[in-house]
Design a protein around this motif. Structure first.
Motif, PDB file in Angstrom:
ATOM      1  N   GLY A  36      59.778 -24.856 -16.848  1.00 30.54           N
ATOM      2  CA  GLY A  36      60.257 -23.495 -16.605  1.00 30.54           C
ATOM      3  C   GLY A  36      59.991 -22.589 -17.798  1.00 30.54           C
ATOM      4  N   ILE A  37      60.240 -23.101 -18.992  1.00 28.44           N
ATOM      5  CA  ILE A  37      59.940 -22.326 -20.204  1.00 28.44           C
ATOM      6  C   ILE A  37      58.441 -22.058 -20.300  1.00 28.44           C
ATOM      7  CG2 ILE A  37      60.060 -22.309 -22.730  1.00 28.44           C
ATOM      8  CD1 ILE A  37      62.501 -24.128 -22.513  1.00 28.44           C
ATOM      9  N   ALA A  38      57.632 -23.062 -19.939  1.00 30.14           N
ATOM     10  CA  ALA A  38      56.179 -22.911 -20.004  1.00 30.14           C
ATOM     11  C   ALA A  38      55.696 -21.826 -19.049  1.00 30.14           C
ATOM     12  CB  ALA A  38      55.505 -24.243 -19.664  1.00 30.14           C
ATOM     13  N   ILE A  39      56.325 -21.719 -17.869  1.00 28.52           N
ATOM     14  CA  ILE A  39      55.931 -20.681 -16.914  1.00 28.52           C
ATOM     15  C   ILE A  39      56.213 -19.300 -17.487  1.00 28.52           C
ATOM     16  CG2 ILE A  39      56.437 -19.656 -14.674  1.00 28.52           C
ATOM     17  CD1 ILE A  39      56.903 -22.430 -13.578  1.00 28.52           C
ATOM     18  N   VAL A  40      57.422 -19.112 -18.028  1.00 32.37           N
ATOM     19  CA  VAL A  40      57.805 -17.810 -18.574  1.00 32.37           C
ATOM     20  C   VAL A  40      56.899 -17.432 -19.738  1.00 32.37           C
ATOM     21  CG1 VAL A  40      59.631 -16.502 -19.707  1.00 32.37           C
ATOM     22  CG2 VAL A  40      60.189 -18.038 -17.815  1.00 32.37           C
ATOM     23  N   VAL A  41      56.771 -18.326 -20.709  1.00 34.71           N
ATOM     24  CA  VAL A  41      55.952 -18.044 -21.892  1.00 34.71           C
ATOM     25  C   VAL A  41      54.489 -17.920 -21.511  1.00 34.71           C
ATOM     26  CG1 VAL A  41      55.198 -18.929 -24.138  1.00 34.71           C
ATOM     27  CG2 VAL A  41      57.594 -19.155 -23.446  1.00 34.71           C
ATOM     28  N   GLY A  42      54.018 -18.801 -20.630  1.00 37.28           N
ATOM     29  CA  GLY A  42      52.614 -18.787 -20.240  1.00 37.28           C
ATOM     30  C   GLY A  42      52.214 -17.504 -19.526  1.00 37.28           C
ATOM     31  N   VAL A  43      53.070 -17.033 -18.617  1.00 38.43           N
ATOM     32  CA  VAL A  43      52.765 -15.799 -17.891  1.00 38.43           C
ATOM     33  C   VAL A  43      52.785 -14.601 -18.834  1.00 38.43           C
ATOM     34  CG1 VAL A  43      53.599 -14.205 -16.123  1.00 38.43           C
ATOM     35  CG2 VAL A  43      53.542 -16.664 -15.655  1.00 38.43           C
ATOM     36  N   LEU A  44      53.817 -14.507 -19.664  1.00 31.01           N
ATOM     37  CA  LEU A  44      53.914 -13.372 -20.589  1.00 31.01           C
ATOM     38  C   LEU A  44      52.759 -13.370 -21.586  1.00 31.01           C
ATOM     39  CD1 LEU A  44      57.752 -13.308 -21.352  1.00 31.01           C
ATOM     40  CD2 LEU A  44      56.450 -11.774 -19.876  1.00 31.01           C
ATOM     41  N   LEU A  45      52.479 -14.523 -22.176  1.00 30.64           N
ATOM     42  CA  LEU A  45      51.400 -14.602 -23.150  1.00 30.64           C
ATOM     43  C   LEU A  45      50.048 -14.378 -22.483  1.00 30.64           C
ATOM     44  CD1 LEU A  45      50.846 -15.100 -26.129  1.00 30.64           C
ATOM     45  CD2 LEU A  45      50.713 -17.556 -25.652  1.00 30.64           C
ATOM     46  N   GLY A  46      49.870 -14.940 -21.285  1.00 31.37           N
ATOM     47  CA  GLY A  46      48.623 -14.728 -20.561  1.00 31.37           C
ATOM     48  C   GLY A  46      48.414 -13.268 -20.208  1.00 31.37           C
ATOM     49  N   PHE A  47      49.497 -12.574 -19.844  1.00 26.87           N
ATOM     50  CA  PHE A  47      49.396 -11.148 -19.523  1.00 26.87           C
ATOM     51  C   PHE A  47      49.004 -10.346 -20.759  1.00 26.87           C
ATOM     52  CE2 PHE A  47      51.092  -6.880 -18.967  1.00 26.87           C
ATOM     53  CZ  PHE A  47      50.625  -6.548 -17.713  1.00 26.87           C
ATOM     54  N   LEU A  48      49.617 -10.676 -21.894  1.00 25.51           N
ATOM     55  CA  LEU A  48      49.306  -9.955 -23.130  1.00 25.51           C
ATOM     56  C   LEU A  48      47.858 -10.190 -23.562  1.00 25.51           C
ATOM     57  CD1 LEU A  48      52.574 -10.566 -25.201  1.00 25.51           C
ATOM     58  CD2 LEU A  48      51.854  -8.450 -24.068  1.00 25.51           C
ATOM     59  N   ILE A  49      47.393 -11.419 -23.449  1.00 26.86           N
ATOM     60  CA  ILE A  49      46.024 -11.742 -23.869  1.00 26.86           C
ATOM     61  C   ILE A  49      45.009 -11.149 -22.893  1.00 26.86           C
ATOM     62  CG2 ILE A  49      44.386 -13.622 -24.264  1.00 26.86           C
ATOM     63  CD1 ILE A  49      46.753 -15.344 -25.124  1.00 26.86           C
ATOM     64  N   GLY A  50      45.285 -11.288 -21.600  1.00 23.07           N
ATOM     65  CA  GLY A  50      44.328 -10.831 -20.605  1.00 23.07           C
ATOM     66  C   GLY A  50      44.266  -9.329 -20.441  1.00 23.07           C
ATOM     67  N   SER A  51      45.299  -8.617 -20.903  1.00 26.32           N
ATOM     68  CA  SER A  51      45.314  -7.157 -20.740  1.00 26.32           C
ATOM     69  C   SER A  51      44.402  -6.450 -21.724  1.00 26.32           C
ATOM     70  CB  SER A  51      46.746  -6.632 -20.903  1.00 26.32           C
ATOM     71  OG  SER A  51      47.251  -6.930 -22.192  1.00 26.32           O
ATOM     72  N   SER A  52      43.934  -7.174 -22.735  1.00 27.62           N
ATOM     73  CA  SER A  52      43.055  -6.572 -23.734  1.00 27.62           C
ATOM     74  C   SER A  52      41.890  -7.507 -24.010  1.00 27.62           C
ATOM     75  CB  SER A  52      43.830  -6.293 -25.031  1.00 27.62           C
ATOM     76  OG  SER A  52      42.960  -5.939 -26.080  1.00 27.62           O
ATOM     77  N   ARG A  53      40.670  -6.992 -23.893  1.00 32.36           N
ATOM     78  CA  ARG A  53      39.504  -7.832 -24.151  1.00 32.36           C
ATOM     79  C   ARG A  53      39.437  -8.248 -25.621  1.00 32.36           C
ATOM     80  NH1 ARG A  53      37.769  -4.567 -19.955  1.00 32.36           N
ATOM     81  NH2 ARG A  53      36.730  -5.692 -18.252  1.00 32.36           N
ATOM     82  N   VAL A  54      39.909  -7.381 -26.505  1.00 33.75           N
ATOM     83  CA  VAL A  54      39.940  -7.722 -27.938  1.00 33.75           C
ATOM     84  C   VAL A  54      40.912  -8.866 -28.184  1.00 33.75           C
ATOM     85  CG1 VAL A  54      40.483  -6.877 -30.246  1.00 33.75           C
ATOM     86  CG2 VAL A  54      39.292  -5.392 -28.629  1.00 33.75           C
ATOM     87  N   ALA A  55      42.113  -8.780 -27.573  1.00 31.69           N
ATOM     88  CA  ALA A  55      43.100  -9.852 -27.724  1.00 31.69           C
ATOM     89  C   ALA A  55      42.582 -11.155 -27.129  1.00 31.69           C
ATOM     90  CB  ALA A  55      44.409  -9.442 -27.053  1.00 31.69           C
TER      91      ALA A  55
END
Length: 258
Positions: A72-91
């Motif tokens: 459950g923690i992995a889902i929350v962290v994974g989605v948030l971190l994936g959104f932050l990384i994927g929202s910027s090509r530089v990131a």
């Protein structure tokens, strides 16, 4: 061969293969009189499973809820971190190589460190399940967002959509197939992480049971524990597969008529 017959074959082929493997396994163990303390037969494993069902159920429940907590923690962290990384090509370009390097580290090596930080118990097991399972979720969400077609994004921008609107209303729905694919991989990894941690830093759980059974040469009990772990992992895998089929039919509509 009709599509109906093909679907029936696909549905039952894993069970037929499993039955064939079990029969061959039993024949080899019985035919060559393999000692149970070296390699137990399926019949011996079943006997141990029935005999120690109460103990196994207790340890299995502990492993299950610990795994689901870390997952459950992995889902929350994974989605948030994936959104932050994927929202910027530089990131995405900056963080993805670092995360790949982190994922290459053996997670079992973190267990002694986690024991020092959190002591023996559920803490290291939950965190190990998290560490080993969040990476596929993060990568798949980030990939789904980062690979959004530039042409589609340009059209939406012309229509007045902002970057946030593009990500939330188009990018995230487009990432759903990636997300569910990552869940099916991550849940099996989470069970692996919990079991590894329990083998060295717990006094409960299937991992602890495996070590205890192995030290007392009860190989049938150890294999019964492995069977339970595999059954729980496959049950969760099938659950996410069913959810995926009901929520992302649009992503597979081209293959439904095959």
């Amino acid at each position: 061969m009709t599509s109906h017959h093909r679907k029936l074959i696909e549905r039952w082929s894993p069970w037929v293969l499993l039955l064939a493997v079990v029969i061959l396994w039993q024949v080899i163990c019985s035919g060559f009189s393999v000692p149970e303390f070296l390699f137990p037969s399926p019949l011996a494993i079943w006997t141990q499973l029935v005999e120690f069902k109460g103990v196994i159920a207790m340890h299995a429940w502990r492993t299950f809820w610990v795994t689901m907590a870390g997952f459950g923690i992995a889902i929350v962290v994974g989605v948030l971190l994936g959104f932050l990384i994927g929202s910027s090509r530089v990131a995405y370009a900056a963080v993805y190589p670092l995360m790949t390097a982190f994922n290459a580290l053996p997670k079992a090596a973190f267990v002694p460190i986690l024991v020092v930080w959190f002591g023996i118990g559920v803490g290291p097991a939950i965190l190990t399940a998290f560490l080993i399972s969040f990476f596929p979720i993060t990568v798949n969400i980030a990939t789904g967002l980062a690979t959004l077609e530039p042409e589609l994004e340009d059209v939406l921008r012309v229509l007045g959509a902002k970057r946030w609107d593009v990500l939330v209303k188009v990018g995230l729905p487009r990432s759903l197939p990636y997300f569910y694919a990552s869940l099916k991989v991550a849940i099996t990894l989470a069970f692996v992480g919990t079991t590894v941690s329990e083998m060295t830093a717990a006094n409960e759980g299937i991992g602890y049971l495996l070590v205890s059974a192995g030290s007392s040469m009860q190989m049938g009990l150890a294999f019964a524990g492995l069977l339970v772990i595999g059954a729980m992992a496959m049950a969760m895998y099938e659950l996410f597969s069913a959810i995926e089929q009901h929520t992302t039919r649009w992503a597979h509509r081209g293959s439904q008529g095959e």
